[in-house]
Design a protein around this motif. Structure first.
Motif, mmCIF file in Angstrom:
data_model
loop_
_atom_site.group_PDB
_atom_site.id
_atom_site.type_symbol
_atom_site.label_atom_id
_atom_site.label_comp_id
_atom_site.label_asym_id
_atom_site.label_seq_id
_atom_site.Cartn_x
_atom_site.Cartn_y
_atom_site.Cartn_z
ATOM 1 N N ASN A 3 38.834 40.703 71.551
ATOM 2 C CA ASN A 3 39.230 42.039 71.973
ATOM 3 C C ASN A 3 40.249 42.634 71.006
ATOM 4 N N VAL A 46 26.012 42.443 72.352
ATOM 5 C CA VAL A 46 24.874 43.137 72.928
ATOM 6 C C VAL A 46 23.802 43.232 71.838
ATOM 7 N N ILE A 55 31.523 38.643 72.922
ATOM 8 C CA ILE A 55 30.576 39.348 73.774
ATOM 9 C C ILE A 55 29.692 40.180 72.857
ATOM 10 N N ALA A 102 35.041 44.351 75.378
ATOM 11 C CA ALA A 102 35.164 43.922 76.768
ATOM 12 C C ALA A 102 33.776 43.773 77.372
ATOM 13 N N ARG A 103 33.687 42.953 78.396
ATOM 14 C CA ARG A 103 32.419 42.740 79.094
ATOM 15 C C ARG A 103 32.032 44.035 79.805
ATOM 16 N N PRO A 104 30.759 44.448 79.712
ATOM 17 C CA PRO A 104 30.326 45.674 80.374
ATOM 18 C C PRO A 104 30.508 45.579 81.885
ATOM 19 N N ASN A 105 30.709 46.708 82.563
ATOM 20 C CA ASN A 105 30.853 46.745 84.020
ATOM 21 C C ASN A 105 29.629 46.135 84.679
ATOM 22 N N ALA A 165 28.689 43.049 84.625
ATOM 23 C CA ALA A 165 28.243 41.792 84.018
ATOM 24 C C ALA A 165 29.093 40.655 84.545
ATOM 25 N N THR A 166 28.488 39.496 84.660
ATOM 26 C CA THR A 166 29.211 38.316 85.128
ATOM 27 C C THR A 166 29.237 37.277 84.020
ATOM 28 N N ASN A 167 30.101 36.306 84.178
ATOM 29 C CA ASN A 167 30.214 35.249 83.169
ATOM 30 C C ASN A 167 28.947 34.427 83.048
ATOM 31 N N LEU A 180 31.272 43.581 71.483
ATOM 32 C CA LEU A 180 31.973 44.447 72.416
ATOM 33 C C LEU A 180 33.391 43.937 72.590
#
Length: 136
Positions: free
Chosen positions: A60, A114, A112, A127-130, A132-134, A125
Motif C-alpha cells: 500500500n 487484478v 493485491i 487496497a483490497r476492493p470492496n 472482496a475477502t481474504n 491495487l
C-alpha cells in the motif's frame, strides 16, 4: 543538461538534481523502455526509484508513493514492472532495478493484483476492493 522523456535535468549526471525533481509532484517523464535508456539515465533511475522499494513497509505504501511520483506497478507478460502512471507504458522490470519479487513478497506479503488482458498482465491495487475477502 540531461533530458529524460522530454524533461530537462540540469547538471548532466547530477543525482541530486534528479532526486529533487522526483521529490516534487508528477513523474520524472521516462517514456522510454529500460532497453532504450543510456547508462546514465539507467543509473539515475535506479538510484532514485530503488530506495522507494527498499524502504516501503507495505505494498500500500509503495503503490501510493509511486503513484504520487507519477508511476505505477503492473504485471506485463507475468513480470512485475514499473510503468508510467499516465500512459501505462512499461519503464522497467524489477530485475533492472536490482530487485526480486520473491524478496518483496517475503518482506511485505502478497500484493493485491487484478488481472488485465490475456497475457498475464495485471495491475497492483493499494487496497483490497470492496466486497472482496481474504479467501477469494
Amino acid at each position: 543538461m540531461l533530458i529524460i522523456g522530454g524533461q530537462m535535468f540540469h547538471e548532466r549526471g547530477s543525482l541530486m538534481d534528479f532526486n529533487s525533481q522526483l521529490q516534487g509532484s508528477g513523474t520524472a517523464g521516462l517514456p522510454v523502455n529500460s532497453t532504450d535508456m543510456d547508462c546514465e539515465t539507467a543509473a539515475l533511475l535506479r538510484a532514485a526509484i530503488r530506495p522507494l522499494f527498499t524502504t516501503a513497509a507495505s505494498w500500500n505504501i509503495l503503490t501510493d508513493t509511486l503513484k504520487a511520483k507519477g508511476y505505477r506497478l503492473a504485471f506485463r507478460d507475468g513480470r512485475l514492472c514499473l510503468t508510467d502512471g499516465t500512459t501505462g507504458n512499461r519503464i522497467c522490470g524489477l530485475r533492472f532495478l536490482g530487485l526480486d519479487l520473491k524478496d518483496l513478497v517475503q518482506r511485505m506479503g502478497r500484493p493485491i493484483v487484478v488481472a488485465r488482458g490475456d497475457h498475464a498482465d495485471g495491475d497492483l491495487l493499494s487496497a483490497r476492493p470492496n466486497g472482496a475477502t481474504n479467501g477469494a
